[in-house]
Design an enzyme around this catalytic site. Structure first.
Site, PDB file in Angstrom:
ATOM      1  N   ARG A   1       0.978  -1.368  -0.005  1.00 20.96           N
ATOM      2  CA  ARG A   1       0.187  -0.236   0.023  1.00 20.96           C
ATOM      3  C   ARG A   1       0.702   1.341  -0.072  1.00 20.96           C
ATOM      4  O   ARG A   1       0.452   2.368   0.560  1.00 20.96           O
ATOM      5  CB  ARG A   1      -0.951   0.185   1.209  1.00 20.96           C
ATOM      6  CG  ARG A   1      -1.943  -1.244   1.222  1.00 20.96           C
ATOM      7  CD  ARG A   1      -2.890  -1.427  -0.032  1.00 20.96           C
ATOM      8  NE  ARG A   1      -3.477  -2.330   0.013  1.00 20.96           N
ATOM      9  CZ  ARG A   1      -3.320  -3.697  -0.710  1.00 20.96           C
ATOM     10  NH1 ARG A   1      -2.046  -3.553  -1.313  1.00 20.96           N
ATOM     11  NH2 ARG A   1      -3.980  -4.659  -0.523  1.00 20.96           N
TER      12      ARG A   1
ATOM     13  N   SER B   1     -11.069  -1.037   3.161  1.00 21.91           N
ATOM     14  CA  SER B   1     -10.325  -1.609   4.484  1.00 21.91           C
ATOM     15  C   SER B   1      -9.714  -0.635   5.214  1.00 21.91           C
ATOM     16  O   SER B   1      -9.046   0.245   4.679  1.00 21.91           O
ATOM     17  CB  SER B   1      -9.167  -2.724   4.161  1.00 21.91           C
ATOM     18  OG  SER B   1      -9.992  -3.655   3.313  1.00 21.91           O
TER      19      SER B   1
ATOM     20  N   GLU C   1      -4.884   2.204   6.964  1.00 20.23           N
ATOM     21  CA  GLU C   1      -4.695   2.270   5.348  1.00 20.23           C
ATOM     22  C   GLU C   1      -5.481   3.359   4.766  1.00 20.23           C
ATOM     23  O   GLU C   1      -4.839   4.035   3.666  1.00 20.23           O
ATOM     24  CB  GLU C   1      -5.330   1.037   4.709  1.00 20.23           C
ATOM     25  CG  GLU C   1      -5.049   0.847   3.333  1.00 20.23           C
ATOM     26  CD  GLU C   1      -5.499  -0.501   2.751  1.00 20.23           C
ATOM     27  OE1 GLU C   1      -6.111  -0.538   1.619  1.00 20.23           O
ATOM     28  OE2 GLU C   1      -5.188  -1.682   3.337  1.00 20.23           O
TER      29      GLU C   1
END
Length: 310
Positions: free
Chosen positions: A178, A228, A298
């Site tokens: 990420r 998420s 995230e």
């Protein structure tokens, strides 16, 4: 304020460019929360984007690049920032040879995956249900269901702060979990070249349909969220840890830990950024206390921070 006024004056000289002042960010994030951004430019063409970047550099302002806002949480009070959002532009979509694709950064990942399927190319099915753009996918090295952009990217075209063009090879992109070089490099992603694998279109579309069904059955897609909420901790799954701690369904104001998937914080109705941050803090503190695992968000934060008290 003077810098924004100077920038606004420069932007007004770019033919055809749409510019908005005090634009509500709730209109541009999938959480559907966020106060106004001081200034936003919405270029549709590469030439416009280059001119916008030059104008920002001349005004001494570092822009924030916005895609679909599918991984972003913005402060209720808004942000004194200059945002650049591609408004239906940079949507080049071409096949290159037998297994190559060139994707403009303004394309949705769903468009890219559908095009790949139509070409009989496999390897991008994982991206079909990710609600972001190709540019955002590169920026975050987006992934799902054991696939990620790093597996298929060859190189990326981008513009630097002055609007000058560059091409970064895969090794220069620093693609990790990420993250990418663009997390620290304030350049605008223009497009990406991918190499996939030949496959059967019917089988590819069946896999995409199967992944879509899995998403619908397991994820709270009916509610505004940023996907998420937490990164996957090493050796664990964030959703599993949160559920283990009895936090499913926990609410703060209009924010809620999804009852369908504990890894999602959702806007259950009327949530504010303050609500969402407070719930994220509560989840992190509880999971750390009960399991010893620190959950890292995230979702990107703009104008707000986890260590700020509400």
């Amino acid at each position: 304020m003077e810098a924004f006024q100077a920038l606004s004056a420069k932007l007004s000289q770019i033919p055809g460019l749409e510019v908005r002042a005090h634009e509500p960010m709730a209109h541009h994030t999938t959480f559907r929360v966020g106060g106004p951004a001081a200034l936003m430019a919405l270029p549709k063409r590469l030439e416009e984007l280059s001119a916008v970047l030059r104008a920002a550099a001349e005004a001494g302002i570092v822009p924030f690049f916005l895609g679909k806002g599918s991984n972003l949480l913005v402060a209720d009070e808004g942000v004194d920032r200059f945002l650049i959002k591609l408004a239906g532009g940079l949507t080049r979509l071409e096949r290159d040879g037998e297994t190559g694709l060139y994707l403009g950064s303004g394309l949705s990942l769903a468009q890219a995956a559908n095009f790949a399927a139509g070409c009989g190319l496999t390897g991008l099915e994982f991206a079909h249900g990710i609600p972001g753009t190709v540019g955002g996918g590169v920026f975050m090295n987006a992934g799902a269901y054991d696939g990620e952009m790093a597996q298929v990217i060859d190189w990326v075209d981008c513009l630097d702060e002055t609007g000058a063009a560059h091409r970064l090879g895969k090794d220069e992109l620093k693609l990790g979990y990420r993250t990418s070089v663009f997390s620290q490099l304030p350049w605008s992603i223009v497009g990406a070249h991918l190499t996939l694998t030949t496959g059967d279109e019917t089988a590819i579309r069946e896999k995409m349909a199967d992944l879509a069904q899995r998403r619908r059955s397991k994820q709270p897609l009916e509610y505004p969220s940023a996907g998420s909420t937490f990164k996957r901790p090493v050796g664990h799954f964030a959703g599993g840890l949160i559920e283990q701690c009895g936090l499913k369904g926990t609410k703060v104001g209009g924010a809620q830990v999804s009852e369908k998937h504990a890894g999602f914080v959702i806007n259950a109705g009327g949530a504010t950024c303050r609500d969402i941050l407070a719930l994220i803090r509560l989840v992190r503190a509880t999971v750390l206390e009960q399991t010893g695992v620190t959950l890292e968000p995230e979702v990107r934060l703009l104008g707000c921070a986890l260590d700020e008290e509400s």
